[in-house]
Scaffold this motif. Structure first.
Motif, mmCIF file in Angstrom:
data_model
loop_
_atom_site.group_PDB
_atom_site.id
_atom_site.type_symbol
_atom_site.label_atom_id
_atom_site.label_comp_id
_atom_site.label_asym_id
_atom_site.label_seq_id
_atom_site.Cartn_x
_atom_site.Cartn_y
_atom_site.Cartn_z
ATOM 1 N N ALA A 54 -34.907 28.644 -20.802
ATOM 2 C CA ALA A 54 -35.892 27.815 -20.298
ATOM 3 C C ALA A 54 -35.957 25.951 -21.032
ATOM 4 O O ALA A 54 -36.176 25.419 -20.344
ATOM 5 C CB ALA A 54 -37.579 28.206 -21.345
ATOM 6 N N SER A 55 -36.017 26.334 -21.985
ATOM 7 C CA SER A 55 -35.240 24.834 -23.514
ATOM 8 C C SER A 55 -34.313 24.258 -21.660
ATOM 9 O O SER A 55 -34.176 22.401 -21.905
ATOM 10 C CB SER A 55 -34.955 25.070 -24.488
ATOM 11 N N ASP A 56 -33.289 24.855 -21.551
ATOM 12 C CA ASP A 56 -32.024 23.677 -21.366
ATOM 13 C C ASP A 56 -32.507 23.507 -19.760
ATOM 14 O O ASP A 56 -32.221 22.818 -19.024
ATOM 15 C CB ASP A 56 -30.700 25.548 -20.790
ATOM 16 N N ASP A 57 -33.255 24.959 -18.595
ATOM 17 C CA ASP A 57 -33.898 24.581 -17.365
ATOM 18 C C ASP A 57 -34.519 22.885 -17.677
ATOM 19 O O ASP A 57 -34.673 21.695 -16.625
ATOM 20 C CB ASP A 57 -34.381 25.211 -17.181
ATOM 21 N N LEU A 58 -35.664 23.108 -18.837
ATOM 22 C CA LEU A 58 -36.621 21.297 -18.732
ATOM 23 C C LEU A 58 -35.536 20.305 -19.032
ATOM 24 O O LEU A 58 -35.863 18.812 -18.468
ATOM 25 C CB LEU A 58 -37.257 21.809 -20.251
ATOM 26 N N ASP A 59 -34.143 20.086 -20.422
ATOM 27 C CA ASP A 59 -33.449 19.370 -20.335
ATOM 28 C C ASP A 59 -33.055 18.939 -19.250
ATOM 29 O O ASP A 59 -32.519 17.879 -18.550
ATOM 30 C CB ASP A 59 -32.897 19.315 -21.281
ATOM 31 N N ALA A 60 -32.405 20.431 -18.466
ATOM 32 C CA ALA A 60 -31.984 19.641 -16.708
ATOM 33 C C ALA A 60 -32.239 18.991 -15.717
ATOM 34 O O ALA A 60 -32.337 17.504 -15.095
ATOM 35 C CB ALA A 60 -31.439 20.537 -16.238
ATOM 36 N N ALA A 61 -34.061 19.387 -15.557
ATOM 37 C CA ALA A 61 -34.533 18.637 -15.293
ATOM 38 C C ALA A 61 -35.160 17.106 -15.279
ATOM 39 O O ALA A 61 -35.282 16.333 -14.515
ATOM 40 C CB ALA A 61 -36.046 19.828 -14.883
ATOM 41 N N ARG A 62 -34.974 16.859 -16.118
ATOM 42 C CA ARG A 62 -35.486 15.790 -17.234
ATOM 43 C C ARG A 62 -34.074 14.329 -16.992
ATOM 44 O O ARG A 62 -34.225 13.545 -16.260
ATOM 45 C CB ARG A 62 -35.657 15.715 -18.935
ATOM 46 N N GLU A 63 -32.889 15.181 -17.094
ATOM 47 C CA GLU A 63 -32.264 14.409 -16.535
ATOM 48 C C GLU A 63 -31.996 13.865 -15.170
ATOM 49 O O GLU A 63 -31.485 12.739 -14.824
ATOM 50 C CB GLU A 63 -30.473 14.982 -17.116
ATOM 51 N N LEU A 64 -31.833 15.035 -14.171
ATOM 52 C CA LEU A 64 -31.187 15.188 -12.611
ATOM 53 C C LEU A 64 -32.971 13.994 -12.775
ATOM 54 O O LEU A 64 -32.827 13.474 -11.617
ATOM 55 C CB LEU A 64 -31.979 16.192 -12.018
ATOM 56 N N ALA A 65 -34.511 14.483 -12.958
ATOM 57 C CA ALA A 65 -35.729 13.492 -12.793
ATOM 58 C C ALA A 65 -34.649 11.354 -12.333
ATOM 59 O O ALA A 65 -35.781 11.146 -11.636
ATOM 60 C CB ALA A 65 -36.923 14.215 -12.942
ATOM 61 N N ARG A 66 -34.513 11.788 -13.661
ATOM 62 C CA ARG A 66 -33.997 10.035 -13.274
ATOM 63 C C ARG A 66 -32.809 9.989 -12.662
ATOM 64 O O ARG A 66 -33.686 8.694 -11.560
ATOM 65 C CB ARG A 66 -32.951 9.322 -14.962
ATOM 66 N N GLU A 67 -32.426 10.350 -11.464
ATOM 67 C CA GLU A 67 -31.416 9.972 -10.416
ATOM 68 C C GLU A 67 -32.432 10.383 -9.436
ATOM 69 O O GLU A 67 -32.647 10.132 -8.539
ATOM 70 C CB GLU A 67 -30.126 11.378 -10.005
ATOM 71 N N ASP A 68 -33.520 11.455 -9.060
ATOM 72 C CA ASP A 68 -33.837 11.757 -7.921
ATOM 73 C C ASP A 68 -34.807 12.375 -8.557
ATOM 74 O O ASP A 68 -35.678 12.611 -8.997
ATOM 75 C CB ASP A 68 -33.638 13.214 -7.483
ATOM 76 N N ASP A 69 -37.185 11.842 -7.600
ATOM 77 C CA ASP A 69 -38.448 11.812 -8.117
ATOM 78 C C ASP A 69 -38.543 13.036 -7.615
ATOM 79 O O ASP A 69 -39.018 13.589 -8.638
ATOM 80 C CB ASP A 69 -38.948 11.054 -7.128
ATOM 81 N N ALA A 70 -37.455 14.255 -6.700
ATOM 82 C CA ALA A 70 -37.729 15.451 -7.096
ATOM 83 C C ALA A 70 -38.021 16.758 -7.861
ATOM 84 O O ALA A 70 -38.707 17.258 -7.712
ATOM 85 C CB ALA A 70 -37.496 15.193 -5.301
ATOM 86 N N PHE A 71 -37.428 16.091 -8.809
ATOM 87 C CA PHE A 71 -37.131 16.941 -9.541
ATOM 88 C C PHE A 71 -38.171 16.427 -10.724
ATOM 89 O O PHE A 71 -38.846 17.777 -11.634
ATOM 90 C CB PHE A 71 -35.601 17.065 -10.617
ATOM 91 N N ALA A 72 -38.464 15.718 -10.760
ATOM 92 C CA ALA A 72 -39.454 15.667 -11.958
ATOM 93 C C ALA A 72 -40.882 15.963 -11.624
ATOM 94 O O ALA A 72 -41.596 16.498 -12.763
ATOM 95 C CB ALA A 72 -40.389 13.553 -10.751
ATOM 96 N N GLU A 73 -40.830 16.575 -10.194
ATOM 97 C CA GLU A 73 -42.138 17.599 -9.771
ATOM 98 C C GLU A 73 -42.555 18.589 -10.826
ATOM 99 O O GLU A 73 -43.261 19.863 -10.503
ATOM 100 C CB GLU A 73 -42.862 18.240 -8.392
#
Length: 360
Positions: A54-73
């Motif tokens: 779960a921690s790894d998934d959250l880190d990955a989502a935060r990293e990807l959210a910098r490039e794509d707002d869809a991941f921020a959701e």
């Protein structure tokens, strides 16, 4: 927040290898203990793995959210998932009662109320037998002393489970049942329709896994034999098959007359004696331990009134947790799980608080 789970992961790995050794399974008692520990560690390791994922998934989502707002959701949902997995690890790391995986010996004794108390002892026995059946546990009636109206002055039953996971153990669920159970109802012998209050006592002991676990010196035992008696005291046996065992150093007395064989009664008596000696040993250790936990729901005082069964209102109330429900008829038919789960939850919160205060 971080938890040092690596030593437990290493122990889990070591036990996994040990379970593949045929020599382990040649010793049934040791194999049982190792399997219990493995089941307990498996839950912790699985919860820890889920937390790391779960921690790894959250880190990955935060990293990807910098490039794509869809991941921020996705981030709020992943944060919630991380919090849930972290809380599960925290709860699993609370020190468990080391006896949780053990089977139990339960004794139900009539108290204040005479014949009515003895009748309620029979109701409680039936409740526990039905509850045990619903959990897939096996029961064995060890001793019974019947009253004239069909109740029990005293009855002892062994309850055995098969789960290796300590959280599913018999003791883990039934250890809270020790104490005084109060019943309020109109007795069958009451002609005026008045409600009477009676009490019945319940004693619960963890059973030893193997006889060798508790050493009993034969020289410490005083064994008397006598004829079995039935309700009202009449003799039901022409031979001296009943057995009374006195453990002289502690003064503990166990009587058995349920079986027709003196040898069987003696073995059953020693089985109960071992459980009582184990309980006494543990109570003494808890009393001298500086960190002994003063539990509100499972104290040493067996005279404490723990629960009321009110028949006119179809109400059951546990005085330790504040649990109350109006389905007494169902509870007496074995639907005891909600009551016991409330006790387990309260006990867990107490242990969490104790760990928190020790850490601060």
């Amino acid at each position: 927040m971080s938890y040092d789970v690596e030593p437990l992961v290493a122990e889990h790995r070591r036990i996994q290898e040990e379970l593949g050794d045929p020599a382990l399974h040649a010793d049934a008692a040791r194999a049982k203990r190792v399997n219990r520990r493995y089941a307990e560690l498996s839950r912790i390791v699985a919860a820890h793995d889920a937390w790391v994922a779960a921690s790894d998934d959250l880190d990955a989502a935060r990293e990807l959210a910098r490039e794509d707002d869809a991941f921020a959701e996705e981030i709020p949902g992943l944060e919630e998932q991380l919090a849930q997995t972290q809380e599960r690890v925290r709860r699993l790391l609370i020190p468990r009662d080391p006896d949780d995986a053990r089977d139990v010996i339960m004794e139900i004794k009539a108290g204040e109320g005479g014949a009515e108390s003895a009748l309620f002892a029979a109701d409680l026995l039936r409740m526990y037998l039905q509850y045990a059946a619903s959990k897939g546990w096996k029961t064995e009636l060890l001793e019974r002393n019947e009253s004239d109206l069909g109740g029990y002055k005293d009855v002892q039953v062994a309850i055995k489970g098969s789960a290796s996971d300590p959280s599913q153990g018999v003791w883990a669920h039934l250890k809270y049942e020790g104490g005084v159970h109060r019943v309020q109802r109109v007795p069958a012998t009451e002609s005026q329709g008045r409600i009477h209050t009676s009490t019945t006592g319940v004693l619960v002991f963890p059973e030893v896994d193997e006889p060798e676990e508790i050493h009993i010196d034969p020289n410490d035992l005083k064994i008397d034999v006598f004829r079995s008696s039935g309700p009202g005291g009449q003799s039901v046996n022409t031979t001296d098959s009943a057995v009374r065992i006195t453990h002289v150093p502690t003064g503990i007395v166990v009587s058995m007359q349920n079986e027709k064989s003196q040898l069987q009664n003696r073995e059953a008596g020693l089985r109960v004696l071992r459980a009582r000696l184990l309980a006494r040993q543990q109570e003494e250790l808890a009393a001298v331990a500086s960190d002994a936990r003063k539990s509100q729901i499972r104290g040493m005082d067996r005279s404490e009134r723990i629960r009321t069964y009110n028949f006119p209102e179809n109400r059951i109330a546990d005085h330790r947790t504040g649990y109350k429900a109006y389905n007494l008829d169902q509870v007496l038919d074995g639907a005891l799980s909600p009551v016991i789960e409330s006790l387990i939850a309260t006990d867990e919160e107490e242990r969490l608080a104790a760990v928190g205060s020790a850490a601060s």
